[in-house]
Structures are given as C-alpha cells and as structure tokens.
Design a protein around this motif. Structure first.
Motif, PDB file in Angstrom:
ATOM      1  N   LYS A  96       0.839  -1.195   0.000  1.00  0.00           N
ATOM      2  CA  LYS A  96       0.000   0.000   0.000  1.00  0.00           C
ATOM      3  C   LYS A  96       0.873   1.243   0.000  1.00  0.00           C
ATOM      4  O   LYS A  96       1.857   1.320   0.744  1.00  0.00           O
ATOM      5  CB  LYS A  96      -0.894  -0.015   1.245  1.00  0.00           C
ATOM      6  CG  LYS A  96      -1.778   1.221   1.350  1.00  0.00           C
ATOM      7  CD  LYS A  96      -2.939   1.021   2.295  1.00  0.00           C
ATOM      8  CE  LYS A  96      -2.504   1.092   3.740  1.00  0.00           C
ATOM      9  NZ  LYS A  96      -3.661   1.033   4.649  1.00  0.00           N
ATOM     10  N   LYS A 138       1.712   4.380   1.427  1.00  0.00           N
ATOM     11  CA  LYS A 138       1.351   4.960   2.717  1.00  0.00           C
ATOM     12  C   LYS A 138       1.518   6.468   2.740  1.00  0.00           C
ATOM     13  O   LYS A 138       1.057   7.145   3.644  1.00  0.00           O
ATOM     14  CB  LYS A 138       2.183   4.313   3.833  1.00  0.00           C
ATOM     15  CG  LYS A 138       1.889   2.819   3.955  1.00  0.00           C
ATOM     16  CD  LYS A 138       2.214   2.260   5.296  1.00  0.00           C
ATOM     17  CE  LYS A 138       1.305   2.781   6.359  1.00  0.00           C
ATOM     18  NZ  LYS A 138       1.296   1.983   7.583  1.00  0.00           N
ATOM     19  N   MET A 176      -1.346   7.822  -2.326  1.00  0.00           N
ATOM     20  CA  MET A 176      -1.565   7.436  -0.937  1.00  0.00           C
ATOM     21  C   MET A 176      -2.911   6.730  -0.747  1.00  0.00           C
ATOM     22  O   MET A 176      -3.932   7.214  -1.215  1.00  0.00           O
ATOM     23  CB  MET A 176      -1.523   8.695  -0.075  1.00  0.00           C
ATOM     24  CG  MET A 176      -1.510   8.422   1.390  1.00  0.00           C
ATOM     25  SD  MET A 176      -1.011   9.896   2.289  1.00  0.00           S
ATOM     26  CE  MET A 176      -2.550  10.774   2.383  1.00  0.00           C
ATOM     27  N   GLY A 177      -2.871   5.590  -0.054  1.00  0.00           N
ATOM     28  CA  GLY A 177      -4.095   4.853   0.221  1.00  0.00           C
ATOM     29  C   GLY A 177      -4.389   3.757  -0.789  1.00  0.00           C
ATOM     30  O   GLY A 177      -5.230   2.903  -0.560  1.00  0.00           O
TER      31      GLY A 177
END
Lengths: 295, 412
Positions: free
Chosen positions: B243, B245, B281-282
């Motif tokens: 992921k 981050k 991000m995410g």
C-alpha cells in the motif's frame, strides 16, 4: 476516493497481510454472496498470480443445491483448491447430535465440524465474509480476531486494532479469524457485485418457491425442516442470506436482477439478518455462538 | 460517495449511545425489526422512553450494565455521505479503547452534559484527540432540555473548551452544537427550542464537512508481497505489492530500498494486474523495477530524494494497553505498518497524571497511562514524526510472551 474503492483497498490490504503473516491461511467459503466477494478480492490481491490459499466449505448437508453448483463452478474458474468439512460426518461419527424438535437446525452444529477441520488441516488464519453491520455482537469484532486452542472468542480480551496495523502473532495451536470486509454493509456488497459483474447463486433473485409460514417468516420447504404439507404455498421470494436451509427464511420479492435487488434493499425496512432464525434464539444468540467458535 | 470515519467520546451518562442511536434511527439505518426490538426491550426494562443505547451496546455485559465497554463499529448513510462510527467508551479505565477508536478517523464528536460542563474526562478526551492529531472536533453539548436551553451556559462551556485547546500546539477546526439527544433537538434537524443557536444541526454538519489529504508528501511503500506467478505467461514477473502509505509513485521514479540501500527505477506501476500512470496514498500498488534487486516483505520503497528519518533510537509517546506494566529493560516487538523489529525500553521518562493534569516523572507505564518512552531498536526504522505524517509516525508494541498488542506509540 469513493466508498467501494475505499473498501476494496482496505480489504485487499488485509488479504495481502494474511498471506504475509500466516503459514496456512484459508477462505471460509459458504457459497453466499459475501464469500464470493471475498474470493474475488483475493484473486485481485495477487494478480497476475493465482490465489495462494485454498477454500474451506463447512457443509451442513442442508444446502440450497443452487449454491453447491455455483461453488464447484467458481472453484474451477478461480483455480483454487476446495476443502470440505462435513457436518454429516461429524454426526455419523457421534461427535455432535442432531437437534430435535420443530426448530431443529444444523447451524450451531457447524462449529464442531469447523473447529475439527481447522485442527486437522492446521489452518492458522481463516478468512470469512462476516461484516460488522450484520449483527450487534459482530459490530465489536476485530479484523484479526484471535481464537484460542478451543476456537473460542473472548470478547473481553480482544487485541486493540490501531490504524492499519494488524497484529497476527499467535502461539502454536491458536488461529486467527480474519474479516477483510468488516466495514462493508449489505448494500456495499451488492453494489460491488454489480460493479465487478460477479455471479452469485440464483436464490438471491426472485423465484417461485414452495414455502410455509413459521413465526411470521417464510420458510423454504425442504426435506430438512418439519412442516405441515397442507400449509405450504407458492410465492415469489428471494433469499437475503444463504445459510443452512433449516434456518434461512425467504423474503417476498419481485427483484429479478441486481438493479432491482439493490433498489429493494435500499427501500427495505427489515434488517438483513431479520430473516435468520439462528439469531432470534435469544438476545445474545450471536455473541454466545461466537464465544464457542462460530464464524 | 465518500466515507467519513468518526469517533465518538463521552462518559457513561452523557447520552452518547442515545445520540448515536438517534442518528441511526432518524436516518432510517435501524430497520423495523431492530426498532421493534429496542422498543419492546425498553418497555420490558420499565423505561419511560425508548432507549436507543440498546442499539449500539452490542455485548451482553454492556446491555446488563447499560454502558459501552468495547469499541463498536456502526454504519449509516444518507443520500449525501457514508459514515462509519467507532463508538468508544469514555471512562478513564477505557482510555486505551478511546485511543483505538480514534486511530482511524477524520473527525471526533465529543459529548458533554450541559449541566456538568467541562469535566476531567472532557480534558482527557481533548488530550487524546490532540495526541492523535485529529483535525476536526465537534462538541455536542447534550441535555440542553434539562437546563432550559440556556444560551449562557452553552457559551460558557464553549469558551472553556477553546481555552483548553489553546494550551496545545494544535489547531483543529472546532464546532459546538447544543443538543438534546433524547428529544432530538439539533441532531438531524433544527427546532424552535434554541432560536439563539445560529449554527446547523449535527447531521447536516457531518454531511457537508470537507477534509483535504496531503498528497504532497514523500512517496513511501512497504512491500507486503512479492508477486511471482511462476506461470508460463508470467515467467519473469516480479512485482512488489504493497500500500502507498504516503505520497505517490509513477513509472520512471528513482527509488531506494530500505534497509539494503539498493537503488532502481520504476519500470511499471500496476494495480491488481493492470497498468497505471501513477498510484497515490491509500492505494494498493504493484511496482515492477528496471533492475533485478533483492527486496522482500517488510522492506520499504522510498524515492531517492526523500526526507524520512532512519534511526535505531527513537522517543515516542506511548499509550499502554495491557495489564502487565511497561518497564525499562523490557523487550517488545515493534510493528510499524508491516515492518517489525525487536525493541528494548531504554527509559520511561514521564507520564500524564490525569488528576494533577500535568506530566510527571515515572519509570513505568500502567494500563491506560500515556507517557514518554525511549526505545532502542534492533534494526533501524525508517519513519516520519507522527505530527508530520500520521501514516508513518505510529507503531504498536507487541508483548513477545502473550503476543498481545501491548501499546501504541507516536514517534516524536
């Protein structure tokens, strides 16, 4: 990020953590819509590779035949291995007793078979499609839920879960139940099924079925449930959950496809598990079953 | 439609469960069978009104005692937005549950009893929300009906809270709403009992709040899985899945692997097997590199021009969560995202004394204590201080004996 993307990112992150933190993970696969979503998410998580763990179906023997046909089809399509734990075997070997009486169901018998199968096949992480919005005891469930040697859930000793940090450290003999779609609602699942064009068992859509009334609920007629043949009638119904035939009630419905099902759920005034007799046994029916190792 | 994650804090008697129950009820998130159940249960318990807390307190012990013990997750939606509420208990013995409930949220709703005003626990709730760096707080001053909807009392509470917030180096957005959860005043609609209140009702406010995410941070990805299909079609495929981050990654970015220090360039960015121009991000991403480098689960990919810190010695604020104490010299597993390292506690410096309301020297942390701790790591950690980057500044400590999550830390 929209709701479905957010939930998909979260679930796939969790599934990848399971593959990273455990030696022998498995997907608990009932053939219902939630476990089909879980299977699909697992596929996406490892593309272009294959799903690196098998499925486990706890077969009560009281299945909707439509579910089993699709289960076997999906096993081929997703190229996964399927293990089956049979409640009938547990009964035949005398490890559980069939319930008696009008409300007899194999729902709670599944727990023994599940725990035995987990032990035999040495699974250390069992992923399930349970969601927190289903029931109030499930609203307290962690994403990584540690079970002891006896498969028990101790609601007072749950590990705090902070941020996206998942602690899967366990002792030998323990296992973890993992719920990647914890934060999804019933409607999210349906909308995701529509978005990803997933196939689900036909009993989720309206069809003509012989039913009878019990405690205000429409129960499907089958060999597995006592009923008065005189009192049966045919009705256009569908199922909102796919459980053991003996404890899953139908709802009257005309919804024949995903769009109409989604419209119907949006407008529905009855909760999803409102048609689950197993939850209605007592105030804490779900919590009590979870404590002894239910899904 | 976006999801808004909220935590709610309030004490046993502030009417928090009633407020949430009402939000669920008024947004038709409780179904008929659930409402009927709550109504008949309230009646059989001899209550004069429908007790909505019966909808949120999920455990049998909670329903017996009429209190919230564990964090409960509740879901509701309106045509405008989806909401997830982490309903946490407010009492001092449950500080850790509140920290847990607040760790994943954009917004905290803090309840006060209008008759009692700011209490010890309100200060504690503020302390926790600032520790977690929550950027938006809504104070609902409840039970306004019991003080005759007194405007002066409401504003006096508002002023006290503002001056408490000013003590911190923290500038959250603050909103204050006078409500009666029991009567429904200002929960999902405004009414005539408080004509002096010019603001909006609670539901309209949370439906329309906006939050900006800072995507201008340095790129950071921890490898969760190395995807190697070992099939004919993908014989040489090696994708590093994880992921994002912080920040973003694009093809052509020069990256560095931590801890090995090896460098390479991103050849392809994929998501679930399909190519992408960038991942932010995410998002879960799979990065394919130009060079054959040796990286595995737990390694971190950052861009070569990053500003992160790498240290073997860190200082952190820690909230302790288990009954066995945190002592100097004890050893734990530190888990930062998915990265793990053994750590030794070098020193426990101070902790927050809730009664004296100040930081006091100590050499141990008990359950529910929040204090400053120095840790020595077996392997270096790459991170950003929590106040700079929430996704990269928090960790948990795992007790190696019990495997339990023993505490949570915020790197300073």
């Amino acid at each position: 990020m929209n709701t479905l993307s957010y939930l998909e990112e979260e679930a796939i992150y969790i599934i990848r953590e399971v593959a990273g933190q455990f030696d022998r993970p498995v997907i608990l696969f009932s053939g219902g819509k939630d476990s089909i979503v879980l299977l699909h998410l697992s596929k996406k998580a490892f593309l272009p590779g294959k799903i690196p763990f098998p499925l486990l179906h706890i077969d009560t023997g009281h299945n909707f035949s439509e579910t089993i046909v699709l289960r076997d089809e999906l096993v081929k399509r997703y190229e996964v291995q399927l293990h089956i734990g049979s409640v009938q075997d547990s009964i035949d070997q005398g490890r559980v007793m069939e319930e008696k009486g009008k409300y007899a169901s194999r729902n709670s018998l599944q727990t023994t078979t599940l725990l035995e199968t987990i032990e035999q096949l040495k699974f250390d992480a069992c992923m399930g499609g349970a969601r927190r919005d289903e029931e109030k005891a499930r609203a307290k469930e962690r994403i990584f839920s540690v079970r002891d040697d006896f498969g028990q859930w101790n609601e007072k000793l749950q590990r705090p879960e902070l941020f996206d940090i998942l602690n899967g450290q366990i002792h030998a003999g323990e296992n973890v139940r993992v719920f990647p779609i914890s934060n999804w609602t019933e409607l999210d699942v349906w909308e995701y099924i529509r978005q990803e064009k997933l196939e689900i068992p036909s009993i989720y859509f309206a069809h003509q079925r012989k039913v009878f009334l019990r405690d205000g609920q429409l129960m499907p007629c089958s060999d597995f449930i006592h009923h008065d043949p005189e009192a049966t009638f045919t009705e256009s119904v569908r199922f909102r959950t796919v459980g053991d035939m003996s404890c899953t009630a139908a709802v009257p419905s005309k919804a024949i496809d995903l769009d109409t099902v989604i419209d119907e759920i949006r407008g529905s005034s009855i909760s999803e598990r409102g048609a689950r007799m197993d939850d209605k046994r007592s105030e804490g029916a779900m919590e009590e079953r979870k404590k002894v190792g239910y899904f | 439609m976006e999801i808004l994650r909220i935590t709610t804090a309030g004490s046993v008697d502030d009417g928090k469960s009633t407020l949430i129950g009402r939000l669920l009820y008024e947004t038709q998130s409780l179904k008929i069978d659930q409402v009927e159940h709550i109504e008949s249960k309230s009646k059989s318990l001899g209550y004069d009104y429908v007790d909505f807390s019966l909808a949120t307190d999920g455990l049998l012990t909670e329903r017996e005692q009429g209190i919230t013990i564990d964090v409960s997750h509740l879901y509701f939606s309106t045509p405008k937005r989806r909401f997830i509420i982490a309903d946490a208990p407010g009492h001092v013995e449950y500080t850790r549950n509140m920290v847990t409930g607040a760790s994943n949220v954009n917004l905290a709703i803090i309840l006060l009893d209008a008759r009692k005003g700011v209490m010890e626990q309100t200060k504690r709730h503020l302390y926790i929300t600032q520790l977690l760096g929550i950027k938006h707080l809504i104070f609902t001053i409840n039970k306004m009906d019991l003080i005759d909807y007194d405007e002066k009392q409401f504003h006096s509470i508002e002023q006290q809270i503002k001056s408490l917030v000013n003590q911190y180096d923290w500038e959250p957005r603050l909103d204050f709403i006078p409500v009666s959860a029991l009567k429904g005043d200002n929960v999902v609609q405004k009414n005539n009992n408080m004509p002096w209140y010019k603001g909006t009702d609670l539901l309209s406010l949370i439906e329309t709040l906006t939050f900006d995410e800072d995507i201008n941070l340095d790129g950071f990805l921890q490898v969760q899985q190395v995807i190697r299909p070992k099939t004919e079609a993908f014989h040489d495929y090696r994708g590093f899945a994880g992921k994002v981050k912080s920040g973003l990654f694009q093809p052509g970015d020069e990256i560095e692997v931590f801890p090995s220090g090896q460098k390479s360039t991103i050849k392809r960015v994929e998501k679930y097997g399909s190519p992408k121009n960038k991942v932010v991000m995410g998002e879960n991403a799979t990065l394919l590199l130009e060079d054959e480098i040796d990286a595995s689960r737990g390694n971190t990919f950052v861009k070569t021009n990053h500003h992160f810190k790498t240290e073997k010695h860190i200082q952190a604020k820690v909230c302790w969560m288990q009954s066995e104490k945190l002592n100097p010299n004890s050893k734990y597993w530190l888990q930062h995202g998915i990265y793990k390292s053994l750590v030794k506690v070098e020193e426990v410096k101070s902790k927050m004394d809730w009664e004296a309301w100040k930081s006091v020297p100590t050499d141990q942390l008990l359950m529910n204590d929040i204090g400053v701790v120095e840790l020595q790591l077996a392997q270096a950690l790459i991170f950003a201080p929590y106040t700079k980057n929430k996704n990269l500044g928090a960790f948990i400590l795992i007790d190696p004996q019990t495997n339990n999550t023993a505490g949570v830390g915020f790197i300073q």
